[in-house]
Design a protein around this motif. Structure first.
Motif, PDB file in Angstrom:
ATOM      1  N   ALA A 132      74.800 -55.496  31.920  1.00 34.02           N
ATOM      2  CA  ALA A 132      75.570 -55.588  30.674  1.00 34.02           C
ATOM      3  C   ALA A 132      75.441 -54.327  29.827  1.00 34.02           C
ATOM      4  O   ALA A 132      76.052 -54.232  28.767  1.00 34.02           O
ATOM      5  CB  ALA A 132      75.108 -56.804  29.869  1.00 34.02           C
ATOM      6  N   GLY A 133      74.635 -53.378  30.292  1.00 36.80           N
ATOM      7  CA  GLY A 133      74.525 -52.096  29.599  1.00 36.80           C
ATOM      8  C   GLY A 133      73.319 -51.938  28.718  1.00 36.80           C
ATOM      9  O   GLY A 133      73.203 -50.944  27.992  1.00 36.80           O
ATOM     10  N   LEU A 134      72.375 -52.888  28.762  1.00 34.06           N
ATOM     11  CA  LEU A 134      71.194 -52.786  27.919  1.00 34.06           C
ATOM     12  C   LEU A 134      70.171 -51.835  28.538  1.00 34.06           C
ATOM     13  O   LEU A 134      70.055 -51.741  29.773  1.00 34.06           O
ATOM     14  CB  LEU A 134      70.538 -54.157  27.726  1.00 34.06           C
ATOM     15  CG  LEU A 134      71.084 -55.042  26.599  1.00 34.06           C
ATOM     16  CD1 LEU A 134      72.516 -55.462  26.896  1.00 34.06           C
ATOM     17  CD2 LEU A 134      70.195 -56.260  26.382  1.00 34.06           C
ATOM     18  N   SER A 135      69.452 -51.113  27.687  1.00 32.78           N
ATOM     19  CA  SER A 135      68.366 -50.264  28.151  1.00 32.78           C
ATOM     20  C   SER A 135      67.201 -51.135  28.598  1.00 32.78           C
ATOM     21  O   SER A 135      67.153 -52.335  28.313  1.00 32.78           O
ATOM     22  CB  SER A 135      67.899 -49.339  27.025  1.00 32.78           C
ATOM     23  OG  SER A 135      67.283 -50.100  25.983  1.00 32.78           O
ATOM     24  N   ASP A 136      66.234 -50.546  29.297  1.00 30.94           N
ATOM     25  CA  ASP A 136      65.079 -51.308  29.740  1.00 30.94           C
ATOM     26  C   ASP A 136      64.334 -51.923  28.557  1.00 30.94           C
ATOM     27  O   ASP A 136      63.909 -53.077  28.610  1.00 30.94           O
ATOM     28  CB  ASP A 136      64.130 -50.415  30.543  1.00 30.94           C
ATOM     29  CG  ASP A 136      64.665 -50.116  31.945  1.00 30.94           C
ATOM     30  OD1 ASP A 136      65.542 -50.873  32.417  1.00 30.94           O
ATOM     31  OD2 ASP A 136      64.198 -49.145  32.556  1.00 30.94           O
ATOM     32  N   ALA A 137      64.173 -51.142  27.498  1.00 24.64           N
ATOM     33  CA  ALA A 137      63.474 -51.654  26.315  1.00 24.64           C
ATOM     34  C   ALA A 137      64.230 -52.812  25.682  1.00 24.64           C
ATOM     35  O   ALA A 137      63.637 -53.822  25.281  1.00 24.64           O
ATOM     36  CB  ALA A 137      63.267 -50.537  25.299  1.00 24.64           C
ATOM     37  N   ASP A 138      65.546 -52.690  25.606  1.00 24.68           N
ATOM     38  CA  ASP A 138      66.345 -53.762  25.004  1.00 24.68           C
ATOM     39  C   ASP A 138      66.426 -54.979  25.926  1.00 24.68           C
ATOM     40  O   ASP A 138      66.554 -56.110  25.452  1.00 24.68           O
ATOM     41  CB  ASP A 138      67.749 -53.257  24.667  1.00 24.68           C
ATOM     42  CG  ASP A 138      67.767 -52.394  23.408  1.00 24.68           C
ATOM     43  OD1 ASP A 138      66.804 -52.496  22.613  1.00 24.68           O
ATOM     44  OD2 ASP A 138      68.722 -51.622  23.229  1.00 24.68           O
ATOM     45  N   CYS A 139      66.350 -54.765  27.240  1.00 29.16           N
ATOM     46  CA  CYS A 139      66.280 -55.909  28.157  1.00 29.16           C
ATOM     47  C   CYS A 139      65.051 -56.746  27.842  1.00 29.16           C
ATOM     48  O   CYS A 139      65.119 -57.984  27.816  1.00 29.16           O
ATOM     49  CB  CYS A 139      66.214 -55.425  29.605  1.00 29.16           C
ATOM     50  SG  CYS A 139      67.771 -54.840  30.285  1.00 29.16           S
ATOM     51  N   HIS A 140      63.945 -56.084  27.610  1.00 26.72           N
ATOM     52  CA  HIS A 140      62.705 -56.797  27.309  1.00 26.72           C
ATOM     53  C   HIS A 140      62.836 -57.561  25.995  1.00 26.72           C
ATOM     54  O   HIS A 140      62.396 -58.716  25.889  1.00 26.72           O
ATOM     55  CB  HIS A 140      61.553 -55.804  27.230  1.00 26.72           C
ATOM     56  CG  HIS A 140      60.210 -56.445  27.247  1.00 26.72           C
ATOM     57  ND1 HIS A 140      59.698 -57.087  28.353  1.00 26.72           N
ATOM     58  CD2 HIS A 140      59.270 -56.563  26.277  1.00 26.72           C
ATOM     59  CE1 HIS A 140      58.502 -57.568  28.078  1.00 26.72           C
ATOM     60  NE2 HIS A 140      58.218 -57.267  26.825  1.00 26.72           N
ATOM     61  N   ARG A 141      63.446 -56.963  24.998  1.00 26.52           N
ATOM     62  CA  ARG A 141      63.666 -57.641  23.714  1.00 26.52           C
ATOM     63  C   ARG A 141      64.582 -58.845  23.890  1.00 26.52           C
ATOM     64  O   ARG A 141      64.346 -59.912  23.321  1.00 26.52           O
ATOM     65  CB  ARG A 141      64.270 -56.662  22.706  1.00 26.52           C
ATOM     66  CG  ARG A 141      63.372 -55.518  22.300  1.00 26.52           C
ATOM     67  CD  ARG A 141      64.133 -54.477  21.516  1.00 26.52           C
ATOM     68  NE  ARG A 141      64.651 -55.011  20.266  1.00 26.52           N
ATOM     69  CZ  ARG A 141      65.581 -54.411  19.535  1.00 26.52           C
ATOM     70  NH1 ARG A 141      66.136 -53.272  19.945  1.00 26.52           N
ATOM     71  NH2 ARG A 141      65.990 -54.948  18.398  1.00 26.52           N
ATOM     72  N   ALA A 142      65.628 -58.673  24.679  1.00 23.39           N
ATOM     73  CA  ALA A 142      66.577 -59.759  24.881  1.00 23.39           C
ATOM     74  C   ALA A 142      65.931 -60.931  25.617  1.00 23.39           C
ATOM     75  O   ALA A 142      66.154 -62.095  25.278  1.00 23.39           O
ATOM     76  CB  ALA A 142      67.791 -59.253  25.664  1.00 23.39           C
ATOM     77  N   VAL A 143      65.130 -60.632  26.644  1.00 27.08           N
ATOM     78  CA  VAL A 143      64.458 -61.701  27.387  1.00 27.08           C
ATOM     79  C   VAL A 143      63.505 -62.464  26.465  1.00 27.08           C
ATOM     80  O   VAL A 143      63.406 -63.695  26.539  1.00 27.08           O
ATOM     81  CB  VAL A 143      63.706 -61.138  28.606  1.00 27.08           C
ATOM     82  CG1 VAL A 143      62.788 -62.190  29.220  1.00 27.08           C
ATOM     83  CG2 VAL A 143      64.700 -60.653  29.653  1.00 27.08           C
ATOM     84  N   ALA A 144      62.805 -61.747  25.602  1.00 27.00           N
ATOM     85  CA  ALA A 144      61.909 -62.416  24.651  1.00 27.00           C
ATOM     86  C   ALA A 144      62.692 -63.360  23.749  1.00 27.00           C
ATOM     87  O   ALA A 144      62.274 -64.499  23.501  1.00 27.00           O
ATOM     88  CB  ALA A 144      61.158 -61.378  23.822  1.00 27.00           C
ATOM     89  N   ALA A 145      63.845 -62.913  23.257  1.00 28.11           N
ATOM     90  CA  ALA A 145      64.659 -63.762  22.386  1.00 28.11           C
ATOM     91  C   ALA A 145      65.169 -64.985  23.142  1.00 28.11           C
ATOM     92  O   ALA A 145      65.163 -66.111  22.613  1.00 28.11           O
ATOM     93  CB  ALA A 145      65.838 -62.958  21.825  1.00 28.11           C
ATOM     94  N   LEU A 146      65.610 -64.793  24.373  1.00 25.50           N
ATOM     95  CA  LEU A 146      66.114 -65.907  25.173  1.00 25.50           C
ATOM     96  C   LEU A 146      65.004 -66.909  25.481  1.00 25.50           C
ATOM     97  O   LEU A 146      65.228 -68.120  25.460  1.00 25.50           O
ATOM     98  CB  LEU A 146      66.725 -65.381  26.475  1.00 25.50           C
ATOM     99  CG  LEU A 146      68.028 -64.587  26.308  1.00 25.50           C
ATOM    100  CD1 LEU A 146      68.330 -63.808  27.582  1.00 25.50           C
ATOM    101  CD2 LEU A 146      69.187 -65.521  25.957  1.00 25.50           C
ATOM    102  N   ARG A 147      63.818 -66.397  25.768  1.00 29.75           N
ATOM    103  CA  ARG A 147      62.700 -67.297  26.059  1.00 29.75           C
ATOM    104  C   ARG A 147      62.303 -68.086  24.817  1.00 29.75           C
ATOM    105  O   ARG A 147      62.086 -69.290  24.880  1.00 29.75           O
ATOM    106  CB  ARG A 147      61.501 -66.503  26.565  1.00 29.75           C
ATOM    107  CG  ARG A 147      60.324 -67.388  26.994  1.00 29.75           C
ATOM    108  CD  ARG A 147      59.160 -66.564  27.494  1.00 29.75           C
ATOM    109  NE  ARG A 147      58.138 -67.415  28.086  1.00 29.75           N
ATOM    110  CZ  ARG A 147      57.202 -68.051  27.401  1.00 29.75           C
ATOM    111  NH1 ARG A 147      57.158 -67.940  26.075  1.00 29.75           N
ATOM    112  NH2 ARG A 147      56.300 -68.802  28.018  1.00 29.75           N
TER     113      ARG A 147
END
Length: 217
Positions: A132-147
């Motif tokens: 979806a175009g997210l950076s590695d750092a933002d992927c980690h932030r997004a996964v935390a929010a989803l969890r």
């Protein structure tokens, strides 16, 4: 109660780790995690408690095995080329599997227990976010929010009661002091919770992709 369980579950066959974990899982689902003890499992299987330790090191290892069994019941969706659809499908699969096992939610959130069974799902989730175009750092932030969202809803699903104190507090709030709260409460069906998770998940995923994706301002 233990003797009743034991009589009902005779015939498990040879004592092994898989059998011990299966019995522990059955007790947790019927009576809660606190009822899962080596003694209770041994009595149900017609064995001495010490016999179990030849197959399971201790109760902590037992709970970890039980969590693995629950997480193995997650039915992942078919892979999708649409990142948004993939993300929503994976989170929904976890939610559906854990709705049955409140104890499994608590040991992950409160005790920090984790299962390697989830690693393939996490790999797919991170891959979808990167697609979806997210950076590695933002992927980690997004996964935390989803969890946080998924497990937060699960905790509420297992803990909230319509007739509990929190429910009564909201329903009986003074409409003169809290008119917006009272109006919304009157319009709501307290027994209808289906679809709430999916709605919130879709909103969250849309917001994450908009805020963290390549088209953000």
């Amino acid at each position: 109660m233990t003797s009743g369980r034991r009589a009902a579950n005779r015939g498990y066959g040879r004592l092994d780790r898989a059998t011990i974990v299966a019995v522990g899982l059955g007790i947790a689902r019927g009576e809660g995690l606190a009822a899962v003890t080596m003694r209770a499992i041994a009595e149900e299987l017609g064995n001495a408690p010490m016999a179990l330790y030849r197959h399971v090191a201790d109760r902590q290892a037992l709970v970890a095995g039980m969590l693995d069994a629950v997480m193995a019941e997650i039915v992942p969706p078919e892979p999708s080329d649409d990142p948004r659809e993939e993300i929503i499908g994976l989170c929904s699969a976890v939610y559906r599997a854990l709705r049955r096992d409140g104890w499994a939610v608590l040991v992950q959130v409160v005790d920090g227990v984790a299962s390697p069974v989830t690693l393939p799902l996490l790999e797919r989730l991170y891959a979808a976010l990167r697609a979806a175009g997210l950076s590695d750092a933002d992927c980690h932030r997004a996964v935390a929010a989803l969890r946080h969202y998924t497990y937060g809803v699960l905790l509420g699903t297992h803990r909230d009661r319509v007739d509990g104190f929190a429910g009564r507090l909201v329903r009986h709030a003074d409409p003169d002091r809290y008119p917006a709260l009272a109006s919304a409460t009157r319009a709501a069906d307290p027994h209808r919770v289906e679809g709430t998770f999916e709605l919130g998940l879709e909103i969250l995923v849309s917001g994450l992709l908009a805020q963290l994706g390549p088209t953000r301002n």
